[in-house]
Design a protein around this motif. Structure first.
Motif, mmCIF file in Angstrom:
data_model
loop_
_atom_site.group_PDB
_atom_site.id
_atom_site.type_symbol
_atom_site.label_atom_id
_atom_site.label_comp_id
_atom_site.label_asym_id
_atom_site.label_seq_id
_atom_site.Cartn_x
_atom_site.Cartn_y
_atom_site.Cartn_z
ATOM 1 N N VAL A 1 -0.996 67.200 71.567
ATOM 2 C CA VAL A 1 -0.632 68.494 71.110
ATOM 3 C C VAL A 1 -1.030 68.538 69.211
ATOM 4 C CG1 VAL A 1 1.643 70.220 69.606
ATOM 5 C CG2 VAL A 1 0.814 68.959 72.169
ATOM 6 N N ALA A 2 -0.459 67.054 68.735
ATOM 7 C CA ALA A 2 -1.019 67.216 67.325
ATOM 8 C C ALA A 2 -2.401 67.053 66.718
ATOM 9 C CB ALA A 2 -0.835 65.748 66.692
ATOM 10 N N SER A 3 -3.191 66.638 67.189
ATOM 11 C CA SER A 3 -4.734 66.775 67.227
ATOM 12 C C SER A 3 -5.007 68.645 67.505
ATOM 13 C CB SER A 3 -5.612 66.318 67.946
ATOM 14 O OG SER A 3 -5.475 66.393 69.151
ATOM 15 N N SER A 4 -4.229 69.600 68.200
ATOM 16 C CA SER A 4 -4.845 70.955 69.312
ATOM 17 C C SER A 4 -4.774 71.684 67.318
ATOM 18 C CB SER A 4 -3.981 71.251 70.062
ATOM 19 O OG SER A 4 -3.831 70.471 71.094
ATOM 20 N N LEU A 5 -2.863 70.732 67.365
ATOM 21 C CA LEU A 5 -2.093 71.304 65.882
ATOM 22 C C LEU A 5 -3.539 71.420 64.619
ATOM 23 C CD1 LEU A 5 0.126 73.500 65.811
ATOM 24 C CD2 LEU A 5 1.242 71.376 65.081
ATOM 25 N N ALA A 6 -3.434 70.357 64.440
ATOM 26 C CA ALA A 6 -4.222 70.161 63.407
ATOM 27 C C ALA A 6 -6.277 70.598 63.376
ATOM 28 C CB ALA A 6 -5.159 68.609 63.084
ATOM 29 N N ALA A 7 -6.363 71.228 64.367
ATOM 30 C CA ALA A 7 -7.247 71.419 64.369
ATOM 31 C C ALA A 7 -7.971 73.531 64.803
ATOM 32 C CB ALA A 7 -8.650 71.212 65.948
ATOM 33 N N ALA A 8 -6.570 73.711 64.461
ATOM 34 C CA ALA A 8 -6.178 75.564 64.593
ATOM 35 C C ALA A 8 -7.040 75.995 63.863
ATOM 36 C CB ALA A 8 -4.734 75.652 64.592
ATOM 37 N N THR A 9 -6.920 77.005 63.837
ATOM 38 C CA THR A 9 -7.992 77.908 63.012
ATOM 39 C C THR A 9 -6.857 78.976 62.787
ATOM 40 O OG1 THR A 9 -8.806 79.231 64.959
ATOM 41 C CG2 THR A 9 -10.595 77.917 64.167
ATOM 42 N N GLY A 10 -5.467 78.841 63.187
ATOM 43 C CA GLY A 10 -4.715 79.478 62.769
ATOM 44 C C GLY A 10 -3.422 79.714 63.524
ATOM 45 N N PHE A 11 -2.384 80.474 62.835
ATOM 46 C CA PHE A 11 -0.627 79.828 63.664
ATOM 47 C C PHE A 11 -0.249 81.486 63.300
ATOM 48 C CE2 PHE A 11 3.023 78.111 63.035
ATOM 49 C CZ PHE A 11 2.959 77.102 63.691
ATOM 50 N N GLN A 12 0.952 81.105 64.444
ATOM 51 C CA GLN A 12 1.332 82.123 64.569
ATOM 52 C C GLN A 12 3.007 81.714 64.988
ATOM 53 O OE1 GLN A 12 1.771 85.122 63.603
ATOM 54 N NE2 GLN A 12 4.127 85.609 64.486
ATOM 55 N N LEU A 13 3.789 82.323 64.282
ATOM 56 C CA LEU A 13 5.558 81.311 63.675
ATOM 57 C C LEU A 13 5.698 82.270 65.327
ATOM 58 C CD1 LEU A 13 7.467 79.559 63.031
ATOM 59 C CD2 LEU A 13 8.067 81.662 61.546
ATOM 60 N N TYR A 14 7.031 81.786 65.866
ATOM 61 C CA TYR A 14 7.199 82.145 67.328
ATOM 62 C C TYR A 14 8.172 83.481 67.627
ATOM 63 C CZ TYR A 14 7.952 76.751 68.699
ATOM 64 O OH TYR A 14 7.582 75.657 68.562
ATOM 65 N N LEU A 15 7.690 84.496 67.145
ATOM 66 C CA LEU A 15 7.861 85.707 67.521
ATOM 67 C C LEU A 15 9.570 86.562 67.159
ATOM 68 C CD1 LEU A 15 5.548 88.211 69.690
ATOM 69 C CD2 LEU A 15 5.632 86.926 67.844
ATOM 70 N N ASP A 16 11.110 85.634 67.755
ATOM 71 C CA ASP A 16 11.960 85.477 68.058
ATOM 72 C C ASP A 16 12.413 84.753 66.730
ATOM 73 O OD1 ASP A 16 11.508 83.375 68.384
ATOM 74 O OD2 ASP A 16 13.472 83.604 70.126
ATOM 75 N N GLN A 17 11.550 84.300 65.755
ATOM 76 C CA GLN A 17 11.812 83.326 64.516
ATOM 77 C C GLN A 17 11.026 84.132 63.192
ATOM 78 O OE1 GLN A 17 11.388 79.129 64.684
ATOM 79 N NE2 GLN A 17 13.608 79.147 66.300
ATOM 80 N N ALA A 18 9.366 84.497 64.336
ATOM 81 C CA ALA A 18 9.186 85.129 62.246
ATOM 82 C C ALA A 18 9.730 86.941 62.370
ATOM 83 C CB ALA A 18 7.170 84.799 63.035
ATOM 84 N N TYR A 19 9.635 87.620 63.175
ATOM 85 C CA TYR A 19 10.280 88.974 62.430
ATOM 86 C C TYR A 19 11.870 88.724 62.757
ATOM 87 C CZ TYR A 19 5.487 90.152 65.310
ATOM 88 O OH TYR A 19 4.530 90.178 65.540
ATOM 89 N N PRO A 20 12.374 89.577 62.047
ATOM 90 C CA PRO A 20 13.922 89.573 61.778
ATOM 91 C C PRO A 20 14.238 90.048 62.616
ATOM 92 C CG PRO A 20 12.993 92.249 61.001
ATOM 93 C CD PRO A 20 11.657 90.916 61.522
ATOM 94 N N PRO A 21 15.116 88.999 62.935
ATOM 95 C CA PRO A 21 16.204 88.341 64.123
ATOM 96 C C PRO A 21 16.665 89.496 65.171
ATOM 97 C CG PRO A 21 17.137 87.531 62.331
ATOM 98 C CD PRO A 21 16.399 88.617 61.286
ATOM 99 N N ALA A 22 16.605 91.112 64.791
ATOM 100 C CA ALA A 22 17.092 91.759 65.671
ATOM 101 C C ALA A 22 15.901 92.391 66.076
ATOM 102 C CB ALA A 22 17.994 93.075 64.838
ATOM 103 N N VAL A 23 14.778 91.999 65.580
ATOM 104 C CA VAL A 23 13.963 92.047 66.360
ATOM 105 C C VAL A 23 13.030 91.024 67.550
ATOM 106 C CG1 VAL A 23 10.653 92.657 66.019
ATOM 107 C CG2 VAL A 23 12.998 93.820 64.454
ATOM 108 N N GLY A 24 13.447 89.846 66.819
ATOM 109 C CA GLY A 24 12.691 89.092 67.627
ATOM 110 C C GLY A 24 14.180 88.980 68.693
ATOM 111 N N GLN A 25 14.565 89.079 68.700
ATOM 112 C CA GLN A 25 15.587 88.858 70.142
ATOM 113 C C GLN A 25 15.503 90.644 71.260
ATOM 114 O OE1 GLN A 25 18.023 86.855 70.659
ATOM 115 N NE2 GLN A 25 16.873 85.912 68.786
ATOM 116 N N GLN A 26 15.321 91.192 70.717
ATOM 117 C CA GLN A 26 14.791 92.731 71.245
ATOM 118 C C GLN A 26 13.454 92.278 71.868
ATOM 119 O OE1 GLN A 26 16.264 95.356 71.392
ATOM 120 N NE2 GLN A 26 14.871 95.643 73.808
ATOM 121 N N VAL A 27 12.482 91.449 71.273
ATOM 122 C CA VAL A 27 11.132 91.426 71.923
ATOM 123 C C VAL A 27 11.766 89.756 73.379
ATOM 124 C CG1 VAL A 27 9.484 89.926 71.556
ATOM 125 C CG2 VAL A 27 9.590 91.455 69.788
#
Lengths: 330, 430
Positions: free
Chosen positions: B376-402
């Motif tokens: 996991v660590a090496s895939s992460l180090a080699a990742a070309t882009g990163f997206q935070l979990y949607l239920d944390q990235a978006y405002p909480p109300a939106v994340g929970q709705q997802v």
């Protein structure tokens, strides 16, 4: 009655009739000095009550008028929008109907069963107190403990319930009572009943023991059957107990939270959600504290209105001290 | 302390209780001088072994090196932490250093003026961290928190069960994944373990599919304009429906939790299902939730979330998140220095060695012992882009709705076209 009227009446009565002497008179009139003492002794409890009960209610009321995420101070005033939103929210409306179903089931299934058991355990039979203890035991467990216990018992893969039904050769449980939106509410009701029927049973037992034996004996002597004795003597005299038990049951259903939270979290897809669960979801999951406060205020008002009406119209006879009423005759 | 009765005071009294309010109001003495006596109030949620003693030891060490600083630690359980934090912030006194996942909730805290901008303080050393891990804590170009742990979500699979079903290589495309699932099911094995009660494990599928179909840009754009009613998000729901229609999940999955004795992790750890889509913590939770307490050991394998044919996203793009600490607005001067100590290579190695943390400091990666965590660590180090979990990235109300909406899709009560409308409605209302 305010203090000033007490004093005015006091002086008035002194002018008109000789003042009654002794403790009885003091009790009747409540001397100002005594009032001071009363207030003094009430103060600690009163302060705590105001701070921990009344203040949060008022603050929830205040917060419910804002669109607010709970961080910092509420600034976005929206008036009654949160309340109109609640009554348009399918989840919240669903909560109301689910609460209604639970109340109905409690009154139609749980309380009669408790009553029947109480009558049964009132008979002179061997090991009676043992049975009473066993039936009362679930009530001693906390809600969370009960919920965890039934999660394990009714677990779909290795649960006790599943093993028993497999051993009996029936797949009645189908292993997933909590995972099926059509059965989850009834499964939940069964667990709630399992925990609380013993409590109501003990209430009824206590009430039953308050009924003088002469009454039932007299009825039996007059040739009444066991059913007639129960129907026309025991049941009416149990009235006050039953009314209190119904009251506790309804209020408990309106505020149901812990059990649901641990057992199902309100799911699947809101099929077992209650008002309190919805409130928690919006308060601490979605951080829509204003809306969550509005839901809490609605719950509070529902409980309050029910309690007031119930006391006014149902419990009135009991609080007036009458044992029972037969039409107009006491 | 002079107390004048304001709305803030009233809210504080109600929220935190009178005593706690008085303590917190008098407890944080702001000082710009790092050598003046000061107290750092630190709230973290590593309230169990193995991290609890690690944090305590680091704080003790720091105190003895800086005699003017006291670190007061409050270890809290996750849910309790969230509740306590909201009441503390209503009183206008957030803790000096506290757990944060970055993203939407952190942004709300920043908007409410509760969190300190620490960009200048961390500039000298933030470069030692994986850039992807700092991203969720960067809001409008400023840094408001520092991650000590980072990870990503991928498929964890049981090599034995795959072999039993005659599968030689893990799937690399969504179509292959569907065939793999069918094959496993035909072999009489449960293909996928899922915790339907918890909802968040289900949202991984929809979010990853949206990433592979629409690319990272689509997710970021949706966050900006609050519109999820786009062909890419609808397609993500339709692909997920294809999987759900194969009925790949274990019995009673809609009522299953993630970590309970009969939940998703236990089903995997006991060999009851062939795979699960989960974050880097999966192996350790599988082990602790399994009956043997050992989990699958070397029978456990890992593969990245497959590509979707014709999709704009690359398989090298990672979906995940981590844990970090944000600094409260009234924090004493030494707080950021203490944060720096928490994240120096030696302490990150200590944290990584417990197996509970995937370090964010690049040079501490050598302390990772578990081979799966290394993957996991090496895939992460080699990742070309990163997206935070949607239920944390978006405002909480939106994340929970997802989370809620994806659960409805998986349960079959809503269609892919419906859920994007529901999520959009909530996103627009924020």
């Amino acid at each position: 009655m305010t203090q000033s009227t007490v004093i005015r009446k006091d002086t008035g009565s002194r002018a008109a009739v000789p003042a009654p002497r002794g403790r009885a008179a003091a009790r009747r009139r409540g001397r100002p000095r005594q009032l001071g003492a009363i207030v003094l002794f009430l103060l600690p409890a009163l302060v705590l009550f105001l701070l921990l009960v009344i203040a949060p209610i008022l603050l929830a009321g205040y917060a419910s008028a804002f669109k607010w995420n709970g961080f910092g101070l509420p600034e976005n005033y929206v008036g009654l929008d949160n309340f109109t939103r609640a009554f348009q929210d399918p989840t919240f409306l669903g909560d109301l109907s689910r609460t209604g179903i639970l109340i109905g089931l409690s009154l139609v299934v749980q309380l009669p069963v408790s009553l029947g058991l109480a009558m049964l355990l009132n008979q002179p039979l061997k090991g009676r107190s043992g049975y009473r203890l066993i039936f009362f035991a679930p009530y001693v467990l906390s809600e969370v403990t009960t919920a965890v216990l039934f999660t394990l018992v009714l677990s779909p893969n290795r649960g006790l319930g599943q093993q028993i039904s497999e051993w009996l050769g029936i797949d009645a449980l189908n292993g997933a009572v909590f995972a099926d939106p059509s059965t989850v509410l009834y499964a939940l009701f069964l667990v709630i009943s399992w925990k609380y029927f013993g409590f109501h049973m003990i209430l009824y037992l206590a009430g039953r023991q308050g009924i003088p034996r002469e009454l039932t004996e007299a009825a039996t002597t007059d040739g009444a059957s066991a059913w007639q004795v129960f129907r026309h003597v025991t049941l009416p005299l149990l009235g006050p107990t039953i009314r209190i038990s119904v009251f506790l049951s309804v209020i408990g259903s309106i505020q149901l939270f812990d059990m649901v939270w641990v057992l199902t979290g309100g799911g699947p897809i809101h099929a077992s959600e209650t008002m309190a669960v919805t409130m928690y979801q919006f308060g601490f999951r979605r951080f829509e504290v204003g809306y969550a406060s509005a839901i809490s205020i609605i719950m509070f008002l529902l409980s309050l209105i029910f309690a007031l009406f119930y006391q006014r119209y149902v419990l009135r006879r009991d609080t007036e001290g009458a044992l029972t009423t037969m039409g107009d005759q006491r | 302390m002079t107390a004048h009765l304001s709305r803030r005071t009233l809210l504080g009294l109600a929220g935190a209780g009178a005593g706690a309010y008085l303590l917190s109001a008098c407890g944080s003495d702001e000082s710009a001088d790092p050598n003046a006596p000061q107290t750092i109030n630190w709230w973290h949620i590593q309230n169990t072994e193995p991290m609890l003693p690690v944090w305590a030891a680091i704080a003790k060490e720091y105190e003895s090196a800086h005699t003017n600083v006291k670190v007061v630690i409050q270890p809290l359980e996750n849910e309790a932490f969230k509740a306590k934090l909201t009441t503390a912030t209503q009183a206008g006194s957030p803790p000096d250093l506290f757990q944060s996942w970055g993203g939407g909730v952190l942004k709300q805290q920043v908007d409410a003026g509760l969190v300190k901008d620490i960009t200048a303080d961390v500039q000298p050393w933030i470069g030692s961290l994986l850039p992807a891990s700092v991203q969720p804590f960067t809001i409008d170009g400023k840094i408001y928190g520092v991650p000590f742990d980072v990870g990503m979500v991928g498929f964890w699979y049981n090599k034995d069960l795959f072999a039993k079903a005659g599968i030689t290589a893990p799937p690399t495309t969504w179509a292959e994944l569907l065939t793999t699932v069918s094959k496993i099911k035909a072999a009489g094995i449960v293909p996928i373990a899922l915790a339907g009660k918890d909802k968040w494990p289900g949202h991984f599928y929809w979010a990853y599919l949206a990433m592979r179909i629409g690319g990272l840009g689509a997710l970021q754009q949706a966050a900006v304009d609050g519109n999820f009613d786009t062909p890419d998000f609808i397609a993500a729901g339709q692909r997920l429906k294809e999987l759900v229609d194969l009925q790949p999940f274990q019995k009673g999955f809609l009522g299953a939790e993630y970590g309970s004795p009969d939940g998703q992790a236990a089903t995997m750890g006991n060999g009851g299902a062939a795979m699960e889509l989960m974050g880097q913590w999966a192996p350790s939770v599988q082990a602790s939730a399994s009956t043997s307490k050992k989990g699958l050991g070397d029978k456990l394998g890992y593969f990245a979330f497959p590509a979707v044919d014709g999709g704009k996203g690359s398989v090298a793009e990672a979906f995940g998140g981590g844990n970090g600490f944000a600094v409260g607005k009234n924090a004493p001067a030494a707080t950021t220095d203490f944060l720096k100590t928490l994240l120096d290579v030696a302490n990150q190695r200590k944290s990584a060695a417990t197996g509970a943390v995937l370090p964010t400091v690049k040079d501490a990666a050598d302390a990772i012992k578990d081979p799966n965590s290394k993957t996991v660590a090496s895939s992460l180090a080699a990742a070309t882009g990163f997206q935070l979990y949607l239920d944390q990235a978006y405002p909480p109300a939106v994340g929970q709705q997802v989370n809620d909406s994806v659960a409805e899709l998986i349960a079959g009560t809503k269609k892919a076209e419906d859920i994007v409308k529901d999520i959009t409605t909530v996103a627009k209302s924020q």
